[in-house]
Design a protein around this motif. Sequence first.
Motif, PDB file in Angstrom:
ATOM      1  N   ILE A 109      11.817 -70.890 -27.828  1.00  0.00           N
ATOM      2  CA  ILE A 109      12.764 -71.166 -26.834  1.00  0.00           C
ATOM      3  C   ILE A 109      13.154 -70.263 -26.490  1.00  0.00           C
ATOM      4  CG2 ILE A 109      14.475 -71.963 -25.872  1.00  0.00           C
ATOM      5  CD1 ILE A 109      11.812 -74.339 -25.731  1.00  0.00           C
ATOM      6  N   LEU A 110      13.683 -69.267 -27.657  1.00  0.00           N
ATOM      7  CA  LEU A 110      14.529 -67.963 -27.847  1.00  0.00           C
ATOM      8  C   LEU A 110      13.280 -66.807 -27.501  1.00  0.00           C
ATOM      9  CD1 LEU A 110      17.631 -67.409 -28.316  1.00  0.00           C
ATOM     10  CD2 LEU A 110      16.979 -66.859 -30.490  1.00  0.00           C
ATOM     11  N   MET A 111      12.381 -67.694 -28.414  1.00  0.00           N
ATOM     12  CA  MET A 111      11.888 -66.373 -27.996  1.00  0.00           C
ATOM     13  C   MET A 111      11.409 -65.839 -26.733  1.00  0.00           C
ATOM     14  SD  MET A 111      11.953 -64.097 -30.651  1.00  0.00           S
ATOM     15  CE  MET A 111      10.695 -63.499 -30.206  1.00  0.00           C
ATOM     16  N   PHE A 112      10.657 -67.507 -25.896  1.00  0.00           N
ATOM     17  CA  PHE A 112      10.835 -67.046 -23.897  1.00  0.00           C
ATOM     18  C   PHE A 112      12.228 -66.472 -23.388  1.00  0.00           C
ATOM     19  CE2 PHE A 112      11.690 -69.257 -20.302  1.00  0.00           C
ATOM     20  CZ  PHE A 112      10.806 -69.164 -19.388  1.00  0.00           C
ATOM     21  N   PHE A 113      13.412 -66.579 -24.204  1.00  0.00           N
ATOM     22  CA  PHE A 113      14.358 -66.323 -23.065  1.00  0.00           C
ATOM     23  C   PHE A 113      14.696 -64.842 -22.926  1.00  0.00           C
ATOM     24  CE2 PHE A 113      15.206 -70.676 -22.537  1.00  0.00           C
ATOM     25  CZ  PHE A 113      15.597 -70.817 -20.927  1.00  0.00           C
ATOM     26  N   LYS A 114      14.479 -64.757 -24.549  1.00  0.00           N
ATOM     27  CA  LYS A 114      13.946 -63.253 -25.235  1.00  0.00           C
ATOM     28  C   LYS A 114      13.727 -62.489 -23.914  1.00  0.00           C
ATOM     29  CE  LYS A 114      17.014 -63.173 -29.563  1.00  0.00           C
ATOM     30  NZ  LYS A 114      16.906 -62.793 -30.921  1.00  0.00           N
ATOM     31  N   LYS A 115      11.907 -63.041 -23.871  1.00  0.00           N
ATOM     32  CA  LYS A 115      10.618 -62.315 -23.373  1.00  0.00           C
ATOM     33  C   LYS A 115      11.456 -61.523 -21.798  1.00  0.00           C
ATOM     34  CE  LYS A 115       6.971 -62.379 -26.889  1.00  0.00           C
ATOM     35  NZ  LYS A 115       6.322 -63.350 -26.950  1.00  0.00           N
ATOM     36  N   SER A 116      11.100 -62.754 -21.728  1.00  0.00           N
ATOM     37  CA  SER A 116      12.187 -62.671 -19.760  1.00  0.00           C
ATOM     38  C   SER A 116      13.464 -61.988 -20.032  1.00  0.00           C
ATOM     39  CB  SER A 116      12.499 -64.196 -19.636  1.00  0.00           C
ATOM     40  OG  SER A 116      11.408 -65.457 -19.624  1.00  0.00           O
ATOM     41  N   ALA A 117      14.194 -61.780 -20.740  1.00  0.00           N
ATOM     42  CA  ALA A 117      15.609 -61.045 -19.861  1.00  0.00           C
ATOM     43  C   ALA A 117      14.859 -59.902 -20.464  1.00  0.00           C
ATOM     44  CB  ALA A 117      16.721 -61.335 -20.755  1.00  0.00           C
ATOM     45  N   THR A 118      14.383 -59.288 -21.509  1.00  0.00           N
ATOM     46  CA  THR A 118      13.994 -58.357 -21.298  1.00  0.00           C
ATOM     47  C   THR A 118      13.814 -57.948 -19.940  1.00  0.00           C
ATOM     48  OG1 THR A 118      13.413 -57.805 -24.067  1.00  0.00           O
ATOM     49  CG2 THR A 118      11.887 -56.467 -22.768  1.00  0.00           C
ATOM     50  N   LEU A 119      12.398 -58.064 -19.909  1.00  0.00           N
ATOM     51  CA  LEU A 119      11.810 -58.216 -18.402  1.00  0.00           C
ATOM     52  C   LEU A 119      12.114 -57.925 -17.236  1.00  0.00           C
ATOM     53  CD1 LEU A 119       8.213 -60.500 -19.198  1.00  0.00           C
ATOM     54  CD2 LEU A 119       8.556 -58.057 -18.960  1.00  0.00           C
ATOM     55  N   LEU A 120      13.410 -58.513 -16.995  1.00  0.00           N
ATOM     56  CA  LEU A 120      14.069 -58.904 -16.191  1.00  0.00           C
ATOM     57  C   LEU A 120      15.489 -58.505 -16.338  1.00  0.00           C
ATOM     58  CD1 LEU A 120      14.632 -62.531 -15.329  1.00  0.00           C
ATOM     59  CD2 LEU A 120      13.318 -60.597 -13.832  1.00  0.00           C
ATOM     60  N   LYS A 121      15.424 -57.237 -17.619  1.00  0.00           N
ATOM     61  CA  LYS A 121      16.352 -56.307 -17.938  1.00  0.00           C
ATOM     62  C   LYS A 121      17.542 -56.721 -17.900  1.00  0.00           C
ATOM     63  CE  LYS A 121      13.332 -51.886 -17.332  1.00  0.00           C
ATOM     64  NZ  LYS A 121      12.704 -51.123 -16.361  1.00  0.00           N
ATOM     65  N   ILE A 122      17.937 -57.758 -18.311  1.00  0.00           N
ATOM     66  CA  ILE A 122      19.057 -58.786 -18.616  1.00  0.00           C
ATOM     67  C   ILE A 122      19.799 -59.348 -19.587  1.00  0.00           C
ATOM     68  CG2 ILE A 122      19.816 -59.562 -15.775  1.00  0.00           C
ATOM     69  CD1 ILE A 122      18.745 -62.359 -16.514  1.00  0.00           C
ATOM     70  N   PRO A 123      20.686 -59.061 -20.264  1.00  0.00           N
ATOM     71  CA  PRO A 123      20.987 -59.270 -22.143  1.00  0.00           C
ATOM     72  C   PRO A 123      21.047 -61.049 -21.588  1.00  0.00           C
ATOM     73  CG  PRO A 123      23.125 -58.769 -20.823  1.00  0.00           C
ATOM     74  CD  PRO A 123      21.570 -58.902 -19.722  1.00  0.00           C
ATOM     75  N   TYR A 124      19.436 -61.908 -22.397  1.00  0.00           N
ATOM     76  CA  TYR A 124      19.186 -62.970 -22.991  1.00  0.00           C
ATOM     77  C   TYR A 124      20.395 -63.935 -22.972  1.00  0.00           C
ATOM     78  CZ  TYR A 124      20.413 -63.486 -27.836  1.00  0.00           C
ATOM     79  OH  TYR A 124      20.282 -64.193 -29.112  1.00  0.00           O
ATOM     80  N   GLN A 125      21.200 -63.954 -23.489  1.00  0.00           N
ATOM     81  CA  GLN A 125      22.845 -64.751 -23.295  1.00  0.00           C
ATOM     82  C   GLN A 125      22.583 -64.804 -22.192  1.00  0.00           C
ATOM     83  OE1 GLN A 125      25.078 -62.926 -26.117  1.00  0.00           O
ATOM     84  NE2 GLN A 125      24.699 -64.148 -28.410  1.00  0.00           N
ATOM     85  N   THR A 126      23.076 -64.030 -21.111  1.00  0.00           N
ATOM     86  CA  THR A 126      22.873 -64.255 -19.898  1.00  0.00           C
ATOM     87  C   THR A 126      22.578 -65.110 -19.004  1.00  0.00           C
ATOM     88  OG1 THR A 126      24.521 -62.364 -19.749  1.00  0.00           O
ATOM     89  CG2 THR A 126      24.127 -63.134 -17.433  1.00  0.00           C
ATOM     90  N   MET A 127      20.760 -65.111 -19.376  1.00  0.00           N
ATOM     91  CA  MET A 127      20.047 -65.397 -18.520  1.00  0.00           C
ATOM     92  C   MET A 127      19.974 -67.178 -19.059  1.00  0.00           C
ATOM     93  SD  MET A 127      15.709 -65.022 -18.713  1.00  0.00           S
ATOM     94  CE  MET A 127      14.869 -65.613 -18.065  1.00  0.00           C
ATOM     95  N   LEU A 128      20.442 -67.156 -20.739  1.00  0.00           N
ATOM     96  CA  LEU A 128      20.652 -68.604 -20.959  1.00  0.00           C
ATOM     97  C   LEU A 128      21.867 -69.174 -19.511  1.00  0.00           C
ATOM     98  CD1 LEU A 128      19.695 -68.593 -25.064  1.00  0.00           C
ATOM     99  CD2 LEU A 128      19.290 -69.536 -23.239  1.00  0.00           C
ATOM    100  N   ASN A 129      22.606 -68.620 -19.899  1.00  0.00           N
ATOM    101  CA  ASN A 129      23.763 -69.013 -19.401  1.00  0.00           C
ATOM    102  C   ASN A 129      23.880 -69.403 -17.367  1.00  0.00           C
ATOM    103  OD1 ASN A 129      26.904 -69.383 -19.791  1.00  0.00           O
ATOM    104  ND2 ASN A 129      27.548 -68.396 -17.704  1.00  0.00           N
ATOM    105  N   ASP A 130      22.950 -68.673 -17.572  1.00  0.00           N
ATOM    106  CA  ASP A 130      22.372 -68.616 -15.763  1.00  0.00           C
ATOM    107  C   ASP A 130      21.684 -69.873 -15.547  1.00  0.00           C
ATOM    108  OD1 ASP A 130      24.135 -66.632 -15.290  1.00  0.00           O
ATOM    109  OD2 ASP A 130      22.129 -65.903 -14.514  1.00  0.00           O
ATOM    110  N   VAL A 131      20.951 -70.147 -16.776  1.00  0.00           N
ATOM    111  CA  VAL A 131      19.563 -71.065 -16.238  1.00  0.00           C
ATOM    112  C   VAL A 131      20.889 -73.072 -17.049  1.00  0.00           C
ATOM    113  CG1 VAL A 131      18.255 -72.337 -17.839  1.00  0.00           C
ATOM    114  CG2 VAL A 131      17.578 -70.230 -17.241  1.00  0.00           C
ATOM    115  N   LEU A 132      21.571 -72.807 -17.908  1.00  0.00           N
ATOM    116  CA  LEU A 132      22.078 -73.805 -18.172  1.00  0.00           C
ATOM    117  C   LEU A 132      23.539 -74.248 -16.748  1.00  0.00           C
ATOM    118  CD1 LEU A 132      22.953 -72.982 -21.691  1.00  0.00           C
ATOM    119  CD2 LEU A 132      21.902 -75.106 -20.582  1.00  0.00           C
TER     120      LEU A 132
END
Length: 74
Positions: free
Chosen positions: A40-63
């Motif tokens: 799960i963590l790797m998914f968010f880190k890779k996705s966030a890298t592609l979108l050029k946003i911090p993965y914690q920000t992406m996790l927060n938005d999804v939640l």
Amino acid sequence: MKSIDDDFQLKDEYDFSKGTKGRFYKPKKVSTTIRLDDDILMFFKKSATLLKIPYQTMLNDVLRKYVTSHKPPL
């Protein structure tokens, strides 16, 4: 000397129909530790890298989207 408040008059009514709700709201960030599965963590880190946003920000938005679209359990 003239005061700033001398010319200020309150109207009886104000039109807020074109106002923006929550414009100045900024949620408080809280540091916490949670345990996530590695995949799960790797998914968010890779996705966030592609979108050029911090993965914690992406996790927060999804939640946040989940929380706003679901009612709390009774």
